[in-house]
Motif scaffolding. Structure first.
Motif, PDB file in Angstrom:
ATOM      1  N   ILE A  38      48.686 -14.556  -6.826  1.00  0.00           N
ATOM      2  CA  ILE A  38      47.937 -15.802  -6.616  1.00  0.00           C
ATOM      3  C   ILE A  38      47.179 -15.693  -5.302  1.00  0.00           C
ATOM      4  O   ILE A  38      47.787 -15.528  -4.239  1.00  0.00           O
ATOM      5  CB  ILE A  38      48.875 -17.027  -6.559  1.00  0.00           C
ATOM      6  N   GLY A  41      42.450 -13.593  -1.367  1.00  0.00           N
ATOM      7  CA  GLY A  41      42.154 -13.300   0.041  1.00  0.00           C
ATOM      8  C   GLY A  41      42.588 -11.862   0.296  1.00  0.00           C
ATOM      9  O   GLY A  41      42.972 -11.131  -0.632  1.00  0.00           O
ATOM     10  N   LEU A  61      44.894 -14.554  -9.834  1.00  0.00           N
ATOM     11  CA  LEU A  61      44.403 -15.921 -10.066  1.00  0.00           C
ATOM     12  C   LEU A  61      43.897 -16.485  -8.743  1.00  0.00           C
ATOM     13  O   LEU A  61      44.648 -16.530  -7.763  1.00  0.00           O
ATOM     14  CB  LEU A  61      45.533 -16.821 -10.581  1.00  0.00           C
ATOM     15  N   ARG A  64      39.352 -20.629  -5.745  1.00  0.00           N
ATOM     16  CA  ARG A  64      37.931 -20.792  -5.432  1.00  0.00           C
ATOM     17  C   ARG A  64      37.076 -19.973  -6.403  1.00  0.00           C
ATOM     18  O   ARG A  64      37.596 -19.102  -7.109  1.00  0.00           O
ATOM     19  CB  ARG A  64      37.642 -20.298  -4.018  1.00  0.00           C
ATOM     20  N   GLY A  68      37.917 -13.616  -1.018  1.00  0.00           N
ATOM     21  CA  GLY A  68      37.882 -13.455   0.445  1.00  0.00           C
ATOM     22  C   GLY A  68      38.727 -14.472   1.181  1.00  0.00           C
ATOM     23  O   GLY A  68      39.128 -14.224   2.308  1.00  0.00           O
ATOM     24  N   ASN A  86      36.618 -13.433  12.232  1.00  0.00           N
ATOM     25  CA  ASN A  86      35.494 -12.935  13.016  1.00  0.00           C
ATOM     26  C   ASN A  86      35.493 -11.447  13.277  1.00  0.00           C
ATOM     27  O   ASN A  86      34.483 -10.793  13.102  1.00  0.00           O
ATOM     28  CB  ASN A  86      35.538 -13.599  14.396  1.00  0.00           C
ATOM     29  N   PRO A 297      48.369 -20.040   1.472  1.00  0.00           N
ATOM     30  CA  PRO A 297      48.950 -20.597   2.704  1.00  0.00           C
ATOM     31  C   PRO A 297      49.966 -21.685   2.325  1.00  0.00           C
ATOM     32  O   PRO A 297      49.805 -22.365   1.309  1.00  0.00           O
ATOM     33  CB  PRO A 297      47.743 -21.224   3.413  1.00  0.00           C
ATOM     34  N   GLN A 328      33.801 -25.947  11.574  1.00  0.00           N
ATOM     35  CA  GLN A 328      32.675 -25.244  12.214  1.00  0.00           C
ATOM     36  C   GLN A 328      31.346 -25.798  11.726  1.00  0.00           C
ATOM     37  O   GLN A 328      31.191 -26.102  10.533  1.00  0.00           O
ATOM     38  CB  GLN A 328      32.698 -23.758  11.847  1.00  0.00           C
ATOM     39  N   ARG A 462      48.736 -10.090  13.593  1.00  0.00           N
ATOM     40  CA  ARG A 462      48.242 -11.426  13.265  1.00  0.00           C
ATOM     41  C   ARG A 462      46.924 -11.358  12.488  1.00  0.00           C
ATOM     42  O   ARG A 462      46.276 -10.330  12.404  1.00  0.00           O
ATOM     43  CB  ARG A 462      48.026 -12.232  14.558  1.00  0.00           C
TER      44      ARG A 462
HETATM   45  C1  LIG Z   1      37.482 -19.606  11.489  1.00  0.00           C
HETATM   46  C2  LIG Z   1      38.441 -18.435  11.398  1.00  0.00           C
HETATM   47  C3  LIG Z   1      38.387 -17.434  12.359  1.00  0.00           C
HETATM   48  C4  LIG Z   1      39.271 -16.372  12.294  1.00  0.00           C
HETATM   49  N1  LIG Z   1      39.147 -15.331  13.179  1.00  0.00           N
HETATM   50  C5  LIG Z   1      39.923 -14.233  13.041  1.00  0.00           C
HETATM   51  C6  LIG Z   1      39.691 -13.072  13.836  1.00  0.00           C
HETATM   52  O1  LIG Z   1      38.747 -13.014  14.627  1.00  0.00           O
HETATM   53  N2  LIG Z   1      40.536 -12.013  13.684  1.00  0.00           N
HETATM   54  C7  LIG Z   1      41.579 -12.046  12.801  1.00  0.00           C
HETATM   55  O2  LIG Z   1      42.341 -11.071  12.714  1.00  0.00           O
HETATM   56  N3  LIG Z   1      41.794 -13.111  11.998  1.00  0.00           N
HETATM   57  C8  LIG Z   1      40.978 -14.185  12.087  1.00  0.00           C
HETATM   58  N4  LIG Z   1      41.144 -15.254  11.248  1.00  0.00           N
HETATM   59  C9  LIG Z   1      42.302 -15.254  10.334  1.00  0.00           C
HETATM   60  C10 LIG Z   1      42.106 -14.366   9.101  1.00  0.00           C
HETATM   61  O3  LIG Z   1      40.830 -14.594   8.557  1.00  0.00           O
HETATM   62  C11 LIG Z   1      43.189 -14.742   8.106  1.00  0.00           C
HETATM   63  O4  LIG Z   1      44.452 -14.625   8.736  1.00  0.00           O
HETATM   64  C12 LIG Z   1      43.238 -13.860   6.864  1.00  0.00           C
HETATM   65  O5  LIG Z   1      41.953 -13.719   6.295  1.00  0.00           O
HETATM   66  C13 LIG Z   1      44.204 -14.530   5.889  1.00  0.00           C
HETATM   67  O6  LIG Z   1      44.307 -13.785   4.709  1.00  0.00           O
HETATM   68  P1  LIG Z   1      45.390 -14.243   3.631  1.00  0.00           P
HETATM   69  O7  LIG Z   1      45.237 -13.357   2.476  1.00  0.00           O
HETATM   70  O8  LIG Z   1      46.716 -14.359   4.269  1.00  0.00           O
HETATM   71  O9  LIG Z   1      44.998 -15.756   3.257  1.00  0.00           O
HETATM   72  P2  LIG Z   1      43.692 -16.323   2.554  1.00  0.00           P
HETATM   73  O10 LIG Z   1      42.519 -15.519   2.917  1.00  0.00           O
HETATM   74  O11 LIG Z   1      43.661 -17.772   2.855  1.00  0.00           O
HETATM   75  O12 LIG Z   1      43.983 -16.096   1.004  1.00  0.00           O
HETATM   76  C14 LIG Z   1      44.714 -17.020   0.226  1.00  0.00           C
HETATM   77  C15 LIG Z   1      43.959 -17.237  -1.073  1.00  0.00           C
HETATM   78  O13 LIG Z   1      44.709 -18.152  -1.862  1.00  0.00           O
HETATM   79  C16 LIG Z   1      43.787 -19.000  -2.535  1.00  0.00           C
HETATM   80  N5  LIG Z   1      44.454 -20.232  -2.924  1.00  0.00           N
HETATM   81  C17 LIG Z   1      44.907 -21.226  -2.119  1.00  0.00           C
HETATM   82  N6  LIG Z   1      45.448 -22.220  -2.861  1.00  0.00           N
HETATM   83  C18 LIG Z   1      45.334 -21.834  -4.160  1.00  0.00           C
HETATM   84  C19 LIG Z   1      45.720 -22.427  -5.399  1.00  0.00           C
HETATM   85  N7  LIG Z   1      46.313 -23.639  -5.482  1.00  0.00           N
HETATM   86  N8  LIG Z   1      45.440 -21.743  -6.549  1.00  0.00           N
HETATM   87  C20 LIG Z   1      44.834 -20.524  -6.512  1.00  0.00           C
HETATM   88  N9  LIG Z   1      44.445 -19.930  -5.375  1.00  0.00           N
HETATM   89  C21 LIG Z   1      44.697 -20.569  -4.204  1.00  0.00           C
HETATM   90  C22 LIG Z   1      42.692 -19.224  -1.511  1.00  0.00           C
HETATM   91  O14 LIG Z   1      41.493 -19.666  -2.099  1.00  0.00           O
HETATM   92  C23 LIG Z   1      42.584 -17.851  -0.862  1.00  0.00           C
HETATM   93  O15 LIG Z   1      41.599 -17.051  -1.479  1.00  0.00           O
HETATM   94  C24 LIG Z   1      40.260 -16.317  11.265  1.00  0.00           C
HETATM   95  C25 LIG Z   1      40.289 -17.306  10.287  1.00  0.00           C
HETATM   96  C26 LIG Z   1      39.370 -18.343  10.333  1.00  0.00           C
HETATM   97  C27 LIG Z   1      39.368 -19.343   9.218  1.00  0.00           C
END
Ligand SMILES: Cc1cc2nc3c(=O)[nH]c(=O)nc-3n(C[C@H](O)[C@H](O)[C@H](O)COP(=O)(O)OP(=O)(O)OC[C@H]3O[C@@H](n4cnc5c(N)ncnc54)[C@H](O)[C@@H]3O)c2cc1C
Length: 483
Positions: A38, A41, A61, A64, A68, A86, A297, A328, A462
């Motif tokens: 699920i 990202g 699944l 969005r 990404g 970033n 998350p 932003q 992180r």
């Molecule tokens: C503004 C900003 C600046 C940042 N700057 C940095 C940086 O400079 N350096 C750095 O290392 N990190 C940075 N980060 C953090 C980094 O981008 C994230 O930690 C990382 O991309 C998270 O990846 P993830 O796979 O854990 O989560 P996510 O990318 O959030 O993936 C989770 C996925 O689950 C999906 N999802 C959620 N709920 C549901 C649902 N009910 N059903 C189906 N799908 C669902 C979402 O759409 C998403 O695609 C930043 C983040 C932001 C927002």
């Protein structure tokens, strides 16, 4: 199937080398997959690819209609500014390797940033304060030598001086549990006044909404990660971005998937048992597999019906883990107003503009392609209450108030509230006071055939690197469980 770490790495490397990058059109294939992931990202995509490379059939699944997650590039604005993640740095070994595997170039923007250090202009209460005047300025709440520090450098200096333990990489160790107190209590105990904490920590905050809802151990984790990334000699410093937009990495990863990638599928329920799990989406579709990996998350997972409920501490973590509010505004200037008033385009304010960072992604090193307005913490929550159109108006009005030369020259090209976005419901995860001690160890424990990844589950790194760290761990867990 049980698999050793060495076999896993060997399989992954060999398959990655052979994998093609051609885009595929994918709809729901026939038959149940072995694993449902699920979230598309970084952590979900990396997990899906790793499981496929190790012979499993995977269905992804995504809620969005894009991949990404929190990597989100605004491809239609000048310079392709990032609304999400970033940059990466030298300790981001997994991210650098993932870029290479997926044919994405890492560009080091450190030399450009270093060359161009115009700095941020300080505005407090609407007044422009030159940094040279700051130490003696009546608005300066700090004391002693700290009066010479700009407000954005004060809290780092306090942590460097007073953090009660030095092995910050062990921030989560039980030995440090007594420090799972609020940053506010820690700063107060070291002599800081409320006015100092308000300006030096809460304004343009990096974690939580105020110093009262952030654990000192969370801060220790962040400081550790910053320190390992800054340990390189200046000539080797890496501030890396993925060429032409950070979202290009997850897009390239999605192209390499063999199994189904179903977008626009919001997950609303997950049932798990000893041998299989079933996921239900808001369109009524149901998907069954031997295992489900959830990268959502916790801020969004808390809206999903889980059956049976996870054990109480894990359930409490899902319901209560903190997330920083961030909104932003991406602003484009018709003319460089900063050349008219002679100040830097970047600003650090205690008003609605929060901090403003000039993006320099043009053909020359110093061309400003757009301005990113970061509204964080309480300021982010404040601006969100007015809605998008009123928020844009307020931002442009504040620009005109602080920088009259900008009047009539700015347009808001994009607005993104990570707080209002139902698929993130906040930005990065934050341990609140007491949560490291009570909840951290339970966060990623598999719940029958439901497994967890995502940046919030990482303990060594992180952000982008944390997301990939979590994919590595969960892939081993799933490969060990699904035979
Ligand atoms: C503004 C900003 C600046 C940042 N700057 C940095 C940086 O400079 N350096 C750095 O290392 N990190 C940075 N980060 C953090 C980094 O981008 C994230 O930690 C990382 O991309 C998270 O990846 P993830 O796979 O854990 O989560 P996510 O990318 O959030 O993936 C989770 C996925 O689950 C999906 N999802 C959620 N709920 C549901 C649902 N009910 N059903 C189906 N799908 C669902 C979402 O759409 C998403 O695609 C930043 C983040 C932001 C927002």
């Amino acid at each position: 199937m049980s698999i050793t770490r060495r076999q896993f790495v060997a399989n992954t490397a060999a398959t990655a080398a052979l994998a093609g990058l051609a885009p595929r059109l994918r709809a729901a294939g026939s038959g149940d997959p072995d694993v449902i992931v699920i979230g598309a990202g970084l952590s979900g995509l990396e997990t899906a690819l790793t499981l496929e490379e190790n012979g499993l059939k995977v269905r992804l699944l995504e809620g969005r209609k894009r991949v990404g997650g929190r990597l989100y590039t605004l491809f239609d604005l000048p310079g392709h500014p990032e609304a999400g993640g970033n940059s990466i740095a030298s300790a981001y070994g997994r991210a650098i390797a993932a870029a290479k595997r997926n044919g994405i170039e890492v560009m080091n923007v450190a030399p450009r940033l270093m060359k161009n250090r115009a700095g941020q202009e300080l505005f407090l209460g609407g007044e422009h304060i030159k940094l040279a005047d700051w130490a003696a300025h009546p608005r300066n709440p700090f004391s002693g030598e700290a009066r010479k520090l700009p407000p954005w450098a004060w809290s780092d200096a306090m942590f460097r001086q007073h953090l009660p333990f030095r092995d910050l990489e062990n921030w989560h160790d039980a030995a440090h549990a007594q420090h799972d107190i609020s940053v506010h209590d820690f700063l107060s105990a070291n002599g800081a006044t409320d006015a100092q904490i308000h300006l030096g920590y809460d304004t343009n905050i990096s974690y939580g909404t105020t110093a009262r809802d952030v654990s000192l151990l969370q801060q220790a984790f962040a400081d550790h990660w910053q320190a390992v990334n800054r340990s390189a000699a200046p000539q080797n410093l890496l501030i890396g971005v993925f060429k032409d937009g950070n979202q290009n990495l997850p897009i390239a990863m999605a192209r390499r998937l063999k199994g189904d990638l179903l977008q626009g599928r919001r997950v609303v329920a997950i049932e798990t048992g000893p041998d299989s799990a079933t996921v239900t989406c808001s369109d009524g579709s149901r998907h069954r597999a031997k295992a489900v990996v959830c990268s959502m998350p916790f801020s969004t997972l808390r809206n999903v019906a889980l059956d049976p409920l996870p054990p109480s501490l894990q359930y409490k973590a899902i319901q209560t883990l903190g997330y920083i509010p961030i909104t932003q505004f991406h602003v484009v200037a018709k003319k460089p107003f900063w050349e008219m008033d002679g100040l830097s385009p970047s600003m650090w304010t205690d008003g609605p503009l929060g901090s403003v960072l000039a993006q320099k992604s043009g053909k020359t090193d110093d061309e400003v392609t757009s301005l990113t307005v970061w509204c964080r913490g309480l300021n982010g929550l404040f601006i969100d209450r007015f809605g998008v159109e009123e928020g844009k108006r307020m931002i442009l009005e504040e620009f005109a108030r602080l920088r009259p030369a900008s009047k009539g020259l700015l347009t808001v090209g994009a607005v993104h509230s990570w707080t209002a976005d139902p698929f993130s419901a906040g930005d990065w995860a934050i341990f609140q006071p007491g949560q490291v001690r009570e909840l951290r160890a339970s966060i990623a424990t598999p719940h029958q055939r439901l497994f967890f990844c995502g940046e919030h589950t990482a303990i060594g790194s992180r952000g982008i690197e944390g997301a990939l760290e979590s994919a590595e761990r969960v892939s081993l867990e799933v490969l060990g469980a699904v035979g």
